[in-house]
Design an enzyme around this catalytic site. Structure first.
Site, PDB file in Angstrom:
ATOM      1  N   LYS A 112      21.453  14.373  44.136  1.00 52.53           N
ATOM      2  CA  LYS A 112      22.241  14.753  45.316  1.00 52.53           C
ATOM      3  C   LYS A 112      22.510  16.253  45.234  1.00 52.53           C
ATOM      4  O   LYS A 112      22.188  16.917  44.252  1.00 52.53           O
ATOM      5  CB  LYS A 112      23.573  14.006  45.376  1.00 52.53           C
ATOM      6  CG  LYS A 112      23.487  12.482  45.307  1.00 52.53           C
ATOM      7  CD  LYS A 112      22.871  11.857  46.542  1.00 52.53           C
ATOM      8  CE  LYS A 112      22.776  10.336  46.383  1.00 52.53           C
ATOM      9  NZ  LYS A 112      22.011   9.711  47.488  1.00 52.53           N
ATOM     10  N   SER A 130      17.554   9.876  50.826  1.00 54.36           N
ATOM     11  CA  SER A 130      18.902  10.440  50.910  1.00 54.36           C
ATOM     12  C   SER A 130      18.933  11.962  50.898  1.00 54.36           C
ATOM     13  O   SER A 130      19.927  12.557  51.306  1.00 54.36           O
ATOM     14  CB  SER A 130      19.772   9.904  49.769  1.00 54.36           C
ATOM     15  OG  SER A 130      19.359  10.442  48.525  1.00 54.36           O
ATOM     16  N   SER A 185      14.189   7.647  47.335  1.00 53.04           N
ATOM     17  CA  SER A 185      14.762   7.262  48.625  1.00 53.04           C
ATOM     18  C   SER A 185      14.842   8.475  49.542  1.00 53.04           C
ATOM     19  O   SER A 185      14.521   9.592  49.146  1.00 53.04           O
ATOM     20  CB  SER A 185      16.159   6.663  48.431  1.00 53.04           C
ATOM     21  OG  SER A 185      17.080   7.676  48.053  1.00 53.04           O
ATOM     22  N   SER A 196      22.960   8.254  52.956  1.00 56.74           N
ATOM     23  CA  SER A 196      23.104   8.661  51.559  1.00 56.74           C
ATOM     24  C   SER A 196      24.290   7.954  50.919  1.00 56.74           C
ATOM     25  O   SER A 196      25.420   8.069  51.388  1.00 56.74           O
ATOM     26  CB  SER A 196      23.283  10.186  51.465  1.00 56.74           C
ATOM     27  OG  SER A 196      23.572  10.571  50.132  1.00 56.74           O
TER      28      SER A 196
END
Length: 324
Positions: A186, A131, A129, A289
């Site tokens: 992350k 994010s 993705s 996110s």
């Protein structure tokens, strides 16, 4: 030997059935468990081949050669010199691995190497993705260091060495707390004991604003639009982040996660005290996110490793290289 063919066929069919069910979404798969089982099963066949099946075939081949030698000696005594038949060809067929050992014991060395590398050294991961844009793009194939934060046992993920402590600014791959079978990626923003606040789209750690510098707008080719871009200095690690002025600062739809009482939500955003043994993570694409602001803290036992290198992006080879 006939029974072993049926047993092996059943084992291989079970593996294929598991993968097919996983692929179609009928079950929630676990690749680490699948690889561990494949290593264990092929390893058992490999040992059986070395200790049982190969010696048995060698004895049979030797018995054939001895019988042929005895027959030739008897024919020699009878004055017959020419003997039909190729003993070496028959011996080769006897020594040859049957198909059910080719597909088990024969694959063990490769599977074992993959298992060891993936479990204790480096694991590949695909960015699914946006994010982590602009640091990581959709389609980036990255490597995750599995030993920086301490070596962990495969499948159960239990830490057996301490390694280097997690630091603010690290890009981490971890098991998604609401659904641990999924891996997320992350950036570490808060470590145990930190007071993390993201209010009006400004990040502060323990009351100190994280230094940011405005950069030229970032053009997202997938969204076909520009976003505000900043350089952030988090724990001495410089990285870029994106902000979308059109998205409000308050967090919508935060779940009822563990230690939620450590967080305070308002129209300005959220502030949280990171509990012991946990971490607060956010994506670099701050307004796109799903991260700790929504589902809470990442416990230490969920850590997979530290992401550090893009090894391939088939759409953009210039992406290859380190991003830390």
């Amino acid at each position: 030997m006939q029974a072993m063919q049926y047993i092996t066929a059943a084992v291989l069919a079970a593996f294929v059935g598991y993968v097919a069910a996983w692929y179609t979404g009928a079950i929630e798969g676990n690749f680490a468990l699948l690889l561990f089982l494949a290593t264990a099963v092929t390893g058992a066949y490999w040992l059986a081949e070395r200790l049982l099946f190969l010696p048995r075939r060698r004895r049979a081949a030797q018995a054939l050669e001895d019988a042929a030698a005895q027959r030739r000696a008897e024919l020699d005594r009878m004055g017959i010199q020419k003997v039909d038949g190729d003993v070496q060809e028959a011996k080769g067929r006897i020594l040859m691995q049957p198909w059910w050992l080719d597909w088990t014991a024969g694959l063990f060395p490769v599977i074992a190497i993959v298992f060891l590398l993936r479990s204790f050294l480096f694991e590949p991961f695909k960015i699914p993705s946006g994010s982590m844009i602009p640091t990581l793009l959709v389609g980036d194939l990255i490597l995750v260091n599995k030993f920086t934060y301490g070596v962990r046992l495969p499948v159960i993920n239990k830490k057996i060495t301490q390694g280097t402590p997690v630091q603010r600014g690290d890009v981490m791959v971890f098991r998604y707390p609401p659904q641990p079978s999924m891996d997320y990626i992350k950036r570490v923003v808060g470590i145990p004991g930190d007071e993390v606040a993201y209010l009006n789209k400004r990040l502060t750690i323990n009351g100190q604003a994280v230094p940011t510098t405005a950069l030229p707008d970032f053009f997202d080719r997938d969204a076909m639009r520009y976003f505000k871009q900043f350089e952030e200095d988090l724990g001495g690690k410089l990285h870029r982040v994106l902000n979308n002025p059109e998205v409000p600062a308050f967090v919508q739809g935060a779940s009822n996660f563990k230690f939620r009482e450590n967080c305070r939500y308002s129209v300005e955003g959220v502030s949280c005290t990171v509990p012991e043994g946990h971490y607060f993570l956010m994506g670099d694409n701050r307004d796109n996110s799903l991260d700790s602001r929504y589902w809470g803290f990442v416990p230490d036992e969920n850590i997979v490793g530290r992401a550090f290198f893009v090894w391939m992006n088939f759409g953009n080879l210039k992406r290859i290289g380190s991003f830390n």
